[in-house]
Design a protein around this motif. Structure first.
Motif, PDB file in Angstrom:
ATOM      1  N   ALA A 185      -2.246  18.127 -49.986  1.00 16.00           N
ATOM      2  CA  ALA A 185      -2.408  19.487 -50.496  1.00 16.00           C
ATOM      3  C   ALA A 185      -2.486  20.510 -49.369  1.00 16.00           C
ATOM      4  O   ALA A 185      -2.405  21.718 -49.617  1.00 16.00           O
ATOM      5  N   TYR A 186      -2.643  20.035 -48.129  1.00 19.01           N
ATOM      6  CA  TYR A 186      -2.793  20.921 -46.964  1.00 19.01           C
ATOM      7  C   TYR A 186      -1.578  20.769 -46.062  1.00 19.01           C
ATOM      8  O   TYR A 186      -1.476  19.803 -45.308  1.00 19.01           O
ATOM      9  N   THR A 187      -0.643  21.699 -46.159  1.00 19.95           N
ATOM     10  CA  THR A 187       0.565  21.636 -45.353  1.00 19.95           C
ATOM     11  C   THR A 187       0.796  22.963 -44.647  1.00 19.95           C
ATOM     12  O   THR A 187       0.383  24.027 -45.129  1.00 19.95           O
ATOM     13  N   TRP A 188       1.471  22.903 -43.502  1.00 15.78           N
ATOM     14  CA  TRP A 188       1.773  24.142 -42.777  1.00 15.78           C
ATOM     15  C   TRP A 188       2.820  24.964 -43.526  1.00 15.78           C
ATOM     16  O   TRP A 188       2.845  26.188 -43.406  1.00 15.78           O
ATOM     17  N   ARG A 189       3.681  24.322 -44.314  1.00 10.75           N
ATOM     18  CA  ARG A 189       4.639  25.090 -45.104  1.00 10.75           C
ATOM     19  C   ARG A 189       3.910  25.966 -46.127  1.00 10.75           C
ATOM     20  O   ARG A 189       4.221  27.142 -46.293  1.00 10.75           O
ATOM     21  N   SER A 190       2.924  25.361 -46.801  1.00 13.46           N
ATOM     22  CA  SER A 190       2.148  26.128 -47.771  1.00 13.46           C
ATOM     23  C   SER A 190       1.389  27.263 -47.092  1.00 13.46           C
ATOM     24  O   SER A 190       1.340  28.394 -47.599  1.00 13.46           O
ATOM     25  N   ALA A 191       0.793  26.977 -45.933  1.00 13.93           N
ATOM     26  CA  ALA A 191       0.067  28.019 -45.207  1.00 13.93           C
ATOM     27  C   ALA A 191       1.007  29.153 -44.802  1.00 13.93           C
ATOM     28  O   ALA A 191       0.677  30.342 -44.938  1.00 13.93           O
ATOM     29  N   ALA A 192       2.196  28.794 -44.318  1.00 14.59           N
ATOM     30  CA  ALA A 192       3.162  29.815 -43.893  1.00 14.59           C
ATOM     31  C   ALA A 192       3.618  30.669 -45.068  1.00 14.59           C
ATOM     32  O   ALA A 192       3.762  31.896 -44.947  1.00 14.59           O
ATOM     33  N   GLU A 193       3.841  30.030 -46.216  1.00 12.01           N
ATOM     34  CA  GLU A 193       4.267  30.784 -47.396  1.00 12.01           C
ATOM     35  C   GLU A 193       3.196  31.779 -47.839  1.00 12.01           C
ATOM     36  O   GLU A 193       3.500  32.906 -48.241  1.00 12.01           O
ATOM     37  N   LYS A 194       1.915  31.372 -47.747  1.00  7.28           N
ATOM     38  CA  LYS A 194       0.823  32.275 -48.128  1.00  7.28           C
ATOM     39  C   LYS A 194       0.713  33.453 -47.159  1.00  7.28           C
ATOM     40  O   LYS A 194       0.466  34.593 -47.566  1.00  7.28           O
ATOM     41  N   VAL A 195       0.890  33.173 -45.868  1.00 12.06           N
ATOM     42  CA  VAL A 195       0.855  34.262 -44.882  1.00 12.06           C
ATOM     43  C   VAL A 195       2.042  35.198 -45.088  1.00 12.06           C
ATOM     44  O   VAL A 195       1.908  36.423 -45.020  1.00 12.06           O
ATOM     45  N   TRP A 196       3.211  34.637 -45.367  1.00 13.11           N
ATOM     46  CA  TRP A 196       4.409  35.452 -45.628  1.00 13.11           C
ATOM     47  C   TRP A 196       4.179  36.343 -46.846  1.00 13.11           C
ATOM     48  O   TRP A 196       4.511  37.536 -46.832  1.00 13.11           O
ATOM     49  N   GLN A 197       3.614  35.755 -47.916  1.00 10.50           N
ATOM     50  CA  GLN A 197       3.352  36.535 -49.123  1.00 10.50           C
ATOM     51  C   GLN A 197       2.325  37.625 -48.865  1.00 10.50           C
ATOM     52  O   GLN A 197       2.428  38.732 -49.397  1.00 10.50           O
ATOM     53  N   LEU A 198       1.335  37.333 -48.031  1.00  9.11           N
ATOM     54  CA  LEU A 198       0.339  38.341 -47.679  1.00  9.11           C
ATOM     55  C   LEU A 198       0.997  39.557 -47.012  1.00  9.11           C
ATOM     56  O   LEU A 198       0.737  40.694 -47.367  1.00  9.11           O
ATOM     57  N   HIS A 199       1.870  39.279 -46.061  1.00 12.16           N
ATOM     58  CA  HIS A 199       2.564  40.388 -45.399  1.00 12.16           C
ATOM     59  C   HIS A 199       3.467  41.135 -46.360  1.00 12.16           C
ATOM     60  O   HIS A 199       3.565  42.375 -46.293  1.00 12.16           O
ATOM     61  N   ALA A 200       4.099  40.417 -47.270  1.00 15.08           N
ATOM     62  CA  ALA A 200       4.949  41.077 -48.268  1.00 15.08           C
ATOM     63  C   ALA A 200       4.124  41.990 -49.159  1.00 15.08           C
ATOM     64  O   ALA A 200       4.543  43.094 -49.513  1.00 15.08           O
ATOM     65  N   ASP A 201       2.917  41.542 -49.535  1.00 14.40           N
ATOM     66  CA  ASP A 201       2.055  42.351 -50.400  1.00 14.40           C
ATOM     67  C   ASP A 201       1.556  43.602 -49.681  1.00 14.40           C
ATOM     68  O   ASP A 201       1.328  44.627 -50.315  1.00 14.40           O
ATOM     69  N   LEU A 202       1.374  43.492 -48.372  1.00 18.89           N
ATOM     70  CA  LEU A 202       0.909  44.660 -47.618  1.00 18.89           C
ATOM     71  C   LEU A 202       2.004  45.691 -47.425  1.00 18.89           C
ATOM     72  O   LEU A 202       1.739  46.847 -47.173  1.00 18.89           O
TER      73      LEU A 202
END
Length: 202
Positions: A185-202
């Motif tokens: 459940a803990y992958t760097w792909r998932s972490a990267a996607e969440k960070v990408w989405q965070l920047h998109a939301d900002l």
């Protein structure tokens, strides 16, 4: 926390409240506390990390690695008492050893994690990813991270730790499977996607 560090943390929180567009934390438990105790509100985002490397397949050394926070000297007497009770060799490692910790964790017969809940339990994540049975002190962050993939103890006293360690050793095969499954459940792909989405939301 020590007074000096607590003061620094408080100053950084005030700075974040004033300037930050978002604050990233590694667990929902930490995010809930931060949202409740600060004026950050919905600016708090959760981005769980992943194992620093994949330690699966390391040879088991037969030693128990006792993982503690920052002060390994205080853990040595406790490690000796636990070792005597279990009839096992107990070695102390720092939980903040970074990527160098993962091979030691993966090579252990059992990991005992004495986290205090102030930081993300990376050593526990390394243990699960490497298929090493795990016993961990209960706190909201630890319970969120390991789910049912570890034996849990409530207090950092010798008897409680020994009992949890004994249970973990008896369930070693089962905990290996549960831990490796949970670590997925803990992958760097998932972490990267969440960070990408965070920047998109900002």
């Amino acid at each position: 926390l020590p007074k000096r560090e607590a003061g620094w943390q408080a100053a950084m929180i005030k700075r974040a409240e004033r300037y930050a567009d978002a604050v990233v934390v590694t667990s929902h438990a930490a995010g809930e506390v931060l949202a409740e105790r600060t004026r950050l509100g919905t600016r708090v985002r959760v981005v769980p990390p992943a194992p620093l490397l994949d330690p699966a397949g390391e040879d088991r050394t037969g030693a128990i690695v006792l993982l503690v926070g920052r002060d390994t000297e205080d853990a040595e007497p406790l490690a000796k008492r636990i070792g005597q009770a279990l009839g096992e060799e107990v070695r102390v490692e720092r939980t903040d050893a970074g990527s160098g910790l993962a091979p030691s964790v993966a090579g252990a017969r059992l990991v005992i994690h004495l986290g205090d809940g102030n930081t993300f339990p990376y050593a526990a994540l390394h243990a699960m990813a490497g298929g090493t049975p795990l016993a961990i002190r209960a706190n909201p962050v630890a319970l969120e991270t390991v789910a049912d993939a570890a034996e849990v103890f409530d207090a950092a006293d010798t008897d409680a730790i020994v009992e949890a360690a004994q249970r973990a050793l008896r369930r070693a095969d089962q905990l290996t499977v549960l831990g490796q499954d949970r670590a997925k459940a803990y992958t760097w792909r998932s972490a990267a996607e969440k960070v990408w989405q965070l920047h998109a939301d900002l």
